[in-house]
Every structure is written in C-alpha cells, then in structure tokens.
Design an enzyme around this catalytic site. Sequence first.
Site, PDB file in Angstrom:
ATOM      1  CE1 TYR A  98      37.285  44.437  43.851  1.00 55.13           C
ATOM      2  CE2 TYR A  98      38.277  44.607  41.672  1.00 55.13           C
ATOM      3  CZ  TYR A  98      37.844  45.198  42.834  1.00 55.13           C
ATOM      4  OH  TYR A  98      37.960  46.555  42.995  1.00 55.13           O
ATOM      5  CG  ASP A 170      42.704  37.921  40.799  1.00 52.96           C
ATOM      6  OD1 ASP A 170      43.656  37.930  41.602  1.00 52.96           O
ATOM      7  OD2 ASP A 170      41.894  38.858  40.692  1.00 52.96           O
TER       8      ASP A 170
END
Length: 378
Positions: A98, A170
């Site tokens: 991200y 994640d």
Amino acid sequence: MKFGTKLIHNGFNIDKETGAVSTPIYQTSTYHQFDIDNFGKYDYSRSGNPTREVLENTIAHLEGGECGYAFSSGIAAICSVISIFSKGDHILIGKDVYGGTYRAVTTIFNRFGIEFTFINGENLQDIKKKIKPNTKAIYLETPSNPLLKITDIKEACKIGEENNLIVIVDNTFMSPYFQKPLELGAHIVVHSATKFIGGHSDVVAGLVVTKNKELGKRVYGVQNGFGAILGPQDSWLILRGLKTLKIRMDLCSSNAKALANWLNNREDIEMVYYPDLDGHVGREVHLSQSSSGGAVLSFKTSSEEKALKFLRNIENTSVGVSLGGVETIISYPAKMSHAAIPREEREKLGIGNNLIRVSLGIEDIDDIKESFNKALSL
C-alpha cells in the site's frame, strides 16, 4: 463454532455489567479509583477502554491470536507495528505494498535508522537472498495492493522461522474470514479496519493481532506510548460492522469473481488481476491459503485516456481512495492509493496510468455490469 457464528457469539458480545447485547459506548476519558492503593482495571482511556477492549479481544479471537489492539487508522496500526523495531534493524518489505506503507518506510522510519529492503513477495528466493545479519522481520501484503500479487505465507514463514524473523502480514484485503495468516505461521497481522471489517465507509480504524503475549506487550507499549488509539464511538462502529462481515464478504467476493470473468472476456480490457481468475499468477497458492479470491480486482484499459474516460463516466458506484464498503468503490491507484510512489517506480511495479482498482460492493451484479459496460463503451 463456525466463523459466522463467532462473529455474533464470541464471548465478548454481551456486556457483563448490564447484559446489553450491543456493547456499550464507554465515552469517558478517565475512571474513578475507589482504592488509591489498588487501582481498578481502567485508569485512563488511552491505556484502556472497555469498548475498545471488546473490539481488541474480538479481533484477536477471530484471527486466532493472543492479543489485539485497535488504532486510529490502518496506517497508525502499521506504523505502530514497525515502531517495535529499533535503530539498526533491517526489515524486508514487499515491493508493491500500500502506498501509505511505502511512504512511511521511505520518508519516516528510514530517518530513524531502521533499514528497509524491498522484495518480490512472489519469489521466495528473493526473500532468502536479501536477508542480512541485522534483518529482524518480513513485512508482507498478500494479495498485494493493487496488482493482487500472491505470496506463499506458509513458505515465507518457514524462511522467517529459519532465520528467527518476525513475519508481519497485512490482511486487509482478505479479512480474517477468508485468510488467517497466524495459522500459517505469521506472528503479527495488521488490518485497515476502515475497509472490509468496518464495511460501511463511515469510520477510519486500524487493528493489530499478535500471535503471542510477548509481541503483544511490545505492540501495547507503542500503542500506549504514542496514543494513536481508537476512540470508543469508532470502536463500537467497527464492532457493529464485524457482525455482518461474513454475509458482506460472501456477496462482495461473488460479485468480484463475476465481474473479473466478465471483464476478462472483453476485447477492450488489456489485463485483469483477480486471485481466483484462471491464469492469475499465484492462483493455486492463494486458494491454498485463502477460502476466496476476495472482493477486490484491478484491470488495465487499453490506454490512460480510456481509463480516465471510464472514471469520469461510471455510474452507480463511488470513485474514491478507499475500499471495502457496501458500495462498489473504484480507485485510480496512480493518483490515489499509490500516488506516494514516484511514477518511475510505480511503472516498474506495473502500476501504470491505465490501471483501475475495483472493490465490489453488495449491489446486484447485473447492475454493476451494466454500469461498467456503459462507461467502457464510451
């Protein structure tokens, strides 16, 4: 007890003081101490709050971990986990994480003497090759954002175990419903709970779960020290969202798979990225560690001009920077989630200006297809 039942009946859902089936919002900053020599469980809400604690216990239970922690945002959760490391430590991190994570490690933590090396998470040999004497952790995102690249969590964790490394995953895209990294050998799981866990685009939050209490103490030390905690009102909103996680994810992922196959059959689409799509690199690995392809896909149009025309004309969706809501949310990574990554680096990763990311909502799939067809045909 199956997952859908755990979401509702998990041992934390009923308030022990009143029997309330909806966790009360303890909107307080401090707590009266009845005995000055023996403080009660709570003293100050930065250090602990009953509403937040229910959420933290619930997410730990759902992920199969020992300790859970709730933060004011997903990136606050990520940065708090990275903050358990020290100057001189080295962390391996996926290349196409991200954009906010990329920004944090390249512009903040590098200034504090923590060293990062970017790896190709799809290539286990690349992970092994880049381990150094001072390497302390491997940070993975699988499926990755936005190209849905797949890392074999179990095999990566074996590498971590052989080298005494902490493996952090994640799990935002999959949620604990579809994927449980701790059961595959990971030590810490992070979530942007803003996304599928909250599920309604009405709250910003982050969650962390640790496999053991020792790591939990380290994360709690950062949480309490920095104070980037989730407030009681937002904790309640996340708890409410969790109750419908299964039914939302089932429908959103069904919509995603249908749209991925539909897009893949269009001549005006250059490429479709979806973990459960035939031909997707890493599909077999993904389906061995996850129970679904998830609710997020990305696709490339034939040109940047066509991508922009699509974004300007798409109807009955939201065009925005987030994902995981009940509405279909369309994102333009080059200018949104990955704008922090220099264009040259983005393009090396395959994140071009013709790439569009889609988080499917709970709308009727025929209406979604109709909207996409109209916007793509202009």
